[in-house]
Design a protein around this motif. Structure first.
Motif, PDB file in Angstrom:
ATOM      1  N   THR A 267      -9.290 -14.264   4.892  1.00 32.61           N
ATOM      2  CA  THR A 267      -9.005 -15.176   6.005  1.00 32.61           C
ATOM      3  C   THR A 267     -10.296 -15.718   6.611  1.00 32.61           C
ATOM      4  N   LYS A 268     -11.274 -14.845   6.789  1.00 36.59           N
ATOM      5  CA  LYS A 268     -12.553 -15.293   7.358  1.00 36.59           C
ATOM      6  C   LYS A 268     -13.282 -16.223   6.394  1.00 36.59           C
ATOM      7  N   ALA A 269     -13.222 -15.917   5.091  1.00 33.75           N
ATOM      8  CA  ALA A 269     -13.872 -16.780   4.103  1.00 33.75           C
ATOM      9  C   ALA A 269     -13.256 -18.163   4.102  1.00 33.75           C
ATOM     10  N   ALA A 270     -11.917 -18.222   4.172  1.00 33.67           N
ATOM     11  CA  ALA A 270     -11.233 -19.520   4.247  1.00 33.67           C
ATOM     12  C   ALA A 270     -11.602 -20.262   5.528  1.00 33.67           C
ATOM     13  N   GLY A 271     -11.770 -19.520   6.617  1.00 32.31           N
ATOM     14  CA  GLY A 271     -12.177 -20.150   7.876  1.00 32.31           C
ATOM     15  C   GLY A 271     -13.555 -20.774   7.785  1.00 32.31           C
TER      16      GLY A 271
ATOM     17  N   SER B  26     -19.616 -15.218   1.121  1.00 39.07           N
ATOM     18  CA  SER B  26     -20.522 -14.678   0.112  1.00 39.07           C
ATOM     19  C   SER B  26     -20.108 -13.276  -0.323  1.00 39.07           C
ATOM     20  N   VAL B  27     -19.568 -12.475   0.580  1.00 37.76           N
ATOM     21  CA  VAL B  27     -19.093 -11.141   0.200  1.00 37.76           C
ATOM     22  C   VAL B  27     -17.897 -11.250  -0.744  1.00 37.76           C
ATOM     23  N   TRP B  28     -16.997 -12.201  -0.475  1.00 39.54           N
ATOM     24  CA  TRP B  28     -15.846 -12.403  -1.370  1.00 39.54           C
ATOM     25  C   TRP B  28     -16.313 -12.751  -2.788  1.00 39.54           C
ATOM     26  N   MET B  29     -17.300 -13.633  -2.878  1.00 44.74           N
ATOM     27  CA  MET B  29     -17.834 -14.012  -4.184  1.00 44.74           C
ATOM     28  C   MET B  29     -18.555 -12.840  -4.846  1.00 44.74           C
ATOM     29  N   LEU B  30     -19.285 -12.073  -4.055  1.00 45.25           N
ATOM     30  CA  LEU B  30     -20.000 -10.923  -4.604  1.00 45.25           C
ATOM     31  C   LEU B  30     -19.035  -9.906  -5.195  1.00 45.25           C
ATOM     32  N   LEU B  31     -17.883  -9.715  -4.556  1.00 43.00           N
ATOM     33  CA  LEU B  31     -16.889  -8.776  -5.086  1.00 43.00           C
ATOM     34  C   LEU B  31     -16.339  -9.245  -6.422  1.00 43.00           C
ATOM     35  N   ILE B  32     -16.109 -10.545  -6.573  1.00 41.13           N
ATOM     36  CA  ILE B  32     -15.631 -11.071  -7.855  1.00 41.13           C
ATOM     37  C   ILE B  32     -16.672 -10.829  -8.945  1.00 41.13           C
ATOM     38  N   ILE B  33     -17.925 -11.156  -8.658  1.00 39.09           N
ATOM     39  CA  ILE B  33     -18.982 -11.005  -9.657  1.00 39.09           C
ATOM     40  C   ILE B  33     -19.185  -9.538 -10.019  1.00 39.09           C
ATOM     41  N   SER B  34     -19.230  -8.661  -9.025  1.00 37.04           N
ATOM     42  CA  SER B  34     -19.484  -7.243  -9.298  1.00 37.04           C
ATOM     43  C   SER B  34     -18.325  -6.599 -10.054  1.00 37.04           C
ATOM     44  N   THR B  35     -17.099  -7.050  -9.811  1.00 31.96           N
ATOM     45  CA  THR B  35     -15.955  -6.510 -10.558  1.00 31.96           C
ATOM     46  C   THR B  35     -16.032  -6.919 -12.025  1.00 31.96           C
ATOM     47  N   LEU B  36     -16.367  -8.183 -12.285  1.00 40.66           N
ATOM     48  CA  LEU B  36     -16.530  -8.616 -13.677  1.00 40.66           C
ATOM     49  C   LEU B  36     -17.722  -7.914 -14.333  1.00 40.66           C
ATOM     50  N   TYR B  37     -18.754  -7.681 -13.561  1.00 37.21           N
ATOM     51  CA  TYR B  37     -19.916  -6.933 -14.052  1.00 37.21           C
ATOM     52  C   TYR B  37     -19.495  -5.542 -14.503  1.00 37.21           C
ATOM     53  N   LEU B  38     -18.677  -4.897 -13.708  1.00 33.65           N
ATOM     54  CA  LEU B  38     -18.173  -3.572 -14.056  1.00 33.65           C
ATOM     55  C   LEU B  38     -17.304  -3.626 -15.312  1.00 33.65           C
ATOM     56  N   ALA B  39     -16.428  -4.637 -15.406  1.00 30.66           N
ATOM     57  CA  ALA B  39     -15.581  -4.784 -16.587  1.00 30.66           C
ATOM     58  C   ALA B  39     -16.429  -5.039 -17.828  1.00 30.66           C
ATOM     59  N   PHE B  40     -17.453  -5.857 -17.696  1.00 33.64           N
ATOM     60  CA  PHE B  40     -18.357  -6.124 -18.817  1.00 33.64           C
ATOM     61  C   PHE B  40     -18.988  -4.826 -19.319  1.00 33.64           C
TER      62      PHE B  40
ATOM     63  N   LEU C 168     -19.041  -0.592  -1.007  1.00 33.55           N
ATOM     64  CA  LEU C 168     -19.501  -0.023   0.258  1.00 33.55           C
ATOM     65  C   LEU C 168     -19.906  -1.126   1.233  1.00 33.55           C
ATOM     66  N   LEU C 169     -20.502  -2.188   0.687  1.00 30.84           N
ATOM     67  CA  LEU C 169     -20.854  -3.332   1.524  1.00 30.84           C
ATOM     68  C   LEU C 169     -19.608  -3.964   2.137  1.00 30.84           C
ATOM     69  N   LEU C 170     -18.544  -4.057   1.334  1.00 27.12           N
ATOM     70  CA  LEU C 170     -17.285  -4.604   1.837  1.00 27.12           C
ATOM     71  C   LEU C 170     -16.751  -3.775   3.005  1.00 27.12           C
ATOM     72  N   ILE C 171     -16.808  -2.461   2.872  1.00 24.70           N
ATOM     73  CA  ILE C 171     -16.250  -1.578   3.894  1.00 24.70           C
ATOM     74  C   ILE C 171     -17.060  -1.614   5.183  1.00 24.70           C
TER      75      ILE C 171
ATOM     76  N   PRO D 189      -6.304  -3.237   3.505  1.00 22.41           N
ATOM     77  CA  PRO D 189      -7.434  -3.148   4.446  1.00 22.41           C
ATOM     78  C   PRO D 189      -8.650  -3.886   3.911  1.00 22.41           C
ATOM     79  N   TYR D 190      -9.411  -4.465   4.785  1.00 20.99           N
ATOM     80  CA  TYR D 190     -10.659  -5.164   4.504  1.00 20.99           C
ATOM     81  C   TYR D 190     -10.448  -6.498   3.778  1.00 20.99           C
ATOM     82  N   LEU D 191      -9.707  -6.487   2.663  1.00 21.73           N
ATOM     83  CA  LEU D 191      -9.613  -7.677   1.828  1.00 21.73           C
ATOM     84  C   LEU D 191      -8.892  -8.825   2.524  1.00 21.73           C
ATOM     85  N   GLY D 192      -7.771  -8.529   3.208  1.00 20.26           N
ATOM     86  CA  GLY D 192      -7.019  -9.584   3.873  1.00 20.26           C
ATOM     87  C   GLY D 192      -7.840 -10.295   4.926  1.00 20.26           C
ATOM     88  N   GLU D 193      -8.520  -9.521   5.774  1.00 19.99           N
ATOM     89  CA  GLU D 193      -9.354 -10.122   6.810  1.00 19.99           C
ATOM     90  C   GLU D 193     -10.517 -10.878   6.193  1.00 19.99           C
TER      91      GLU D 193
END
Length: 500
Positions: free
Chosen positions: A489-493, A72-86, A50-53, A482-486
Motif C-alpha cells: 500500500t505504501k509503495a503504491a502511494g 525500493s524495499v518491495w523491489m528488493l524483496l522480488i530480486i532477493s527471492t529470485l536470487y535465492l531461487a537461482f 530482516l530489513l522488511l521486518i 503482516p508487513y507485506l500488505g502495508e
C-alpha cells in the motif's frame, strides 16, 4: 543483536561481491562452489527479510548515496527471492547440462566459477538500481546491468548467442542513451527552477517536481519513456528481447525476465513520479496505456506461430510488461497496487517457466516445440510443474497472476475506460489461446524419443513449489499478511504521489 537498516544494506551489498571474487578466482572445488553459492544467496535473502521486518514504511532512510522507502524495499524483496531461487536451482541445472549441443557449461567445468561470478555481480547491480538515491546513479546502474548481463547472454560463445548479445547491447545501448538524454533534461530543468543544490536527488526532486518547466519536463519524459521502454521490451522497441531470452542460459533468462526488466520499470516509475506534477497525469497515462496495450497486441501473433519454446516465453514476458505499464498508466490505487503485485507474480512464475524450459531443452536436445511430445507420459512430475507454470502465467485461478491481472483489468472499468478494459481482456485471451495450444502439444501426444525419466530433482522441484505457493498465497491474502500488505500500500502511494 539488532541491526540497523544501514548495516543490513551494506551486508546485502557486500556478500555477492565477496562470493563473485572467490568464484572467479577458482579457489573452491565444484561442490564447495555450489554450497557457497547457496549460502551467499540465503544470507542475502535473510538480510532482506530482516530489513522488511525492521523497516518502517513511513520513515524512508536516506544515507549517503542510498535511499530506501517502501517502493525500493518491495523491489528488493522480488530480486532477493529470485536470487535465492537461482542459488538453490543452479546446481541441479548445471549438472544436467550434459548433451553436446546445449551442454557448454557442463563440458567446460572450469567456467562454472565464472558463470557464478557474473551471475552474482548481475544480481548485485540490480540491487544497486533499487537502492541508489539519484536519477543519475539509477541510469549508471541500469547501464551496468546491461554490460554484465550481455556477458551472460554470450556465455556459451556460439554464433547465435553472440549475435543475440550483440543485438542486445546495440539496441539497449541506444535506448539507454536516450534515457541519458532524458536524465540530462531533468537536470537542466532542475537547474532552471531549483538551482544546482542536490543534483538529480530523487527525494528532493519528488518534493519540488511541480516547479519544473512543463515543456522541458514533457520532453524529458518522452526521452526517458522511449529509452527505458527499450530496455523493458515495450513495442516497437522490443526487437532484442526474444533473441536474448532464447539464447541466454535459462537461469539467466529467468533473471532477465523476472528481475532486470522489473528494475527498469522501477527506474521509469521513479522518473515519472518526479515529472508527473509538471507533465500531467493524462499525458503520462495515455502513453503508458497505449504502448502497454500495443506491446500485448504485437506479441500475440508471434506467440501463435512460434516454434522456439524460450522465444514463446519471451513474448509472454512482453505481454506482462505491457499489462504492468497499462496498469500504472491508469493512475488509480487499485491498479497501481495490482501492477506492483503483478511484478512479483510475473517474476516468480516466469523464473519457473524459464528454468523448466531450459531443463526440457537440455533433455530433448531441441528448442523446437513441434519436436517435444508426450511429457505427461515420460516425466509426469516435470509435466505437472510445466503445466502449473503455464496456468500460472496465463492468469488462471487460483494462481497469483490471476489476482493481479484481475485487479488491473478491473482498474480499467473503475477508471472509466471500459472499452480499453474489453480490449485488454481480448488481447489476454489471444495470448492464452496461443500459449496454451503449444504447451498442451508438448504435454500430450505420442513420445517420439526414448523416455528420459523425471527431469527435475527434489531440491529444484521444492524451489519451484515454494515460488508457486508463495505467489498464490501472497496475492490472495496480501492485505491480511503482516508487513507485506502495508508495504504494498505504501509503495503504491509513492507511485501515486504525483497524482493525488
Amino acid at each position: 543483536m539488532e541491526f540497523t537498516t544501514t548495516q543490513l544494506l551494506y551486508f546485502i551489498l557486500a556478500l555477492p561481491i565477496i562470493f563473485s571474487v572467490t568464484a572467479a578466482a577458482n579457489v573452491l572445488s565444484l561442490p564447495l562452489l555450489h554450497w557457497a553459492d547457496r549460502l551467499t544467496a540465503t544470507l542475502v535473502a535473510g538480510a532482506a527479510g530482516l530489513l522488511l521486518i525492521t523497516f518502517n514504511p513511513d520513515m524512508p532512510v536516506h544515507d549517503g548515496y542510498f535511499y530506501i522507502d517502501a517502493l525500493s524495499v518491495w523491489m528488493l524483496l522480488i530480486i532477493s527471492t529470485l536470487y535465492l531461487a537461482f542459488a538453490w536451482t543452479s546446481k541441479a541445472y548445471l549438472e544436467r547440462d550434459t548433451n553436446i549441443r546445449y551442454g557448454y557449461l557442463r563440458r567446460f567445468t572450469h567456467l562454472e566459477g565464472r558463470f557464478y561470478a557474473l551471475s552474482h555481480i548481475f544480481v548485485w547491480t540490480m540491487m544497486l538500481v533499487v537502492l541508489v538515491d539519484s536519477l543519475g546513479l539509477m541510469w549508471v546502474t541500469i547501464e551496468a546491468t546491461t554490460l554484465v548481463s550481455a556477458l551472460l547472454v554470450a556465455f556459451k560463445f556460439t554464433r547465435t548467442s553472440l549475435e543475440a548479445a550483440w543485438k542486445y547491447v546495440m539496441v539497449c545501448t541506444v535506448g539507454i542513451c536516450l534515457a541519458l538524454l532524458g536524465t540530462i533534461l531533468v537536470y537542466y530543468a532542475q537547474l532552471g527552477a531549483l538551482g544546482g543544490a542536490m543534483p538529480l536527488d530523487w527525494a528532493y526532486l519528488a518534493e519540488h517536481g511541480s516547479e519544473l518547466n512543463p515543456r522541458l519536463a514533457k520532453m524529458a519524459f518522452c526521452f526517458l519513456f522511449v529509452g527505458y521502454g527499450t530496455k523493458i521490451g515495450l513495442a516497437p522497441m522490443h526487437a532484442w528481447l526474444p533473441d536474448t531470452y532464447s539464447e541466454a542460459p535459462s537461469l539467466t533468462s529467468g533473471m532477465l525476465s523476472g528481475a532486470l526488466c522489473t528494475c527498469v520499470i522501477y527506474v521509469l516509475l521513479r522518473a515519472t513520479i518526479i515529472l508527473m506534477p509538471a507533465v500531467g497525469v493524462d499525458f503520462i497515462g495515455t502513453m503508458s496505456i497505449f504502448f502497454g496495450l500495443l506491446t500485448i497486441g504485437i506479441a500475440i501473433p508471434f506467440v501463435v506461430v512460434q516454434r522456439d519454446v524460450k522465444r514463446m516465453l519471451a513474448y509472454s514476458s512482453m505481454e506482462n510488461y505491457g499489462l504492468m505499464m497499462a496498469g500504472f498508466g491508469l493512475f488509480i490505487p487499485m491498479a497501481v497496487e495490482a501492477s506492483l503485485l503483478h511484478m512479483m507474480n510475473h517474476a516468480f512464475v516466469k523464473y519457473i517457466l524459464f528454468y523448466m524450459a531450459g531443463t526440457i531443452v537440455e533433455t530433448y536436445s531441441t528448442k523446437n516445440l513441434m519436436r517435444i511430445h508426450g511429457m505427461i507420459h515420460q516425466a509426469p512430475r516435470t509435466a505437472m510443474f510445466w503445466l502449473l507454470g503455464i496456468v500460472g502465467i496465463l492468469g488462471m485461478p487460483p494462481m497469483g497472476v490471476f489476482f493481479s491481472e484481475f485487479y488491473i483489468l478491473a482498474g480499467f472499468f473503475k477508471a472509466n475506460h471500459p472499452y480499453l478494459g474489453i480490449l485488454a481482456l481480448v488481447l489476454l485471451a489471444g495470448m492464452l489461446i496461443g500459449i496454451l495450444y503449444h504447451a498442451m502439444r508438448m504435454l500430450g501426444g505420442r513420445p517420439k524419443r526414448k523416455a528420459a525419466g523425471e527431469l527435475m530433482g527434489r531440491v529444484d522441484a521444492l524451489a519451484m513449489l515454494v515460488l508457486l505457493l508463495g505467489s498464490g498465497i501472497v496475492s490472495g491474502f496480501i492485505h491480511e499478511l503482516p508487513y507485506l500488505g502495508e508495504l504494498l500500500t505504501k509503495a503504491a502511494g509513492i507511485v501515486m504521489g504525483g497524482a493525488l
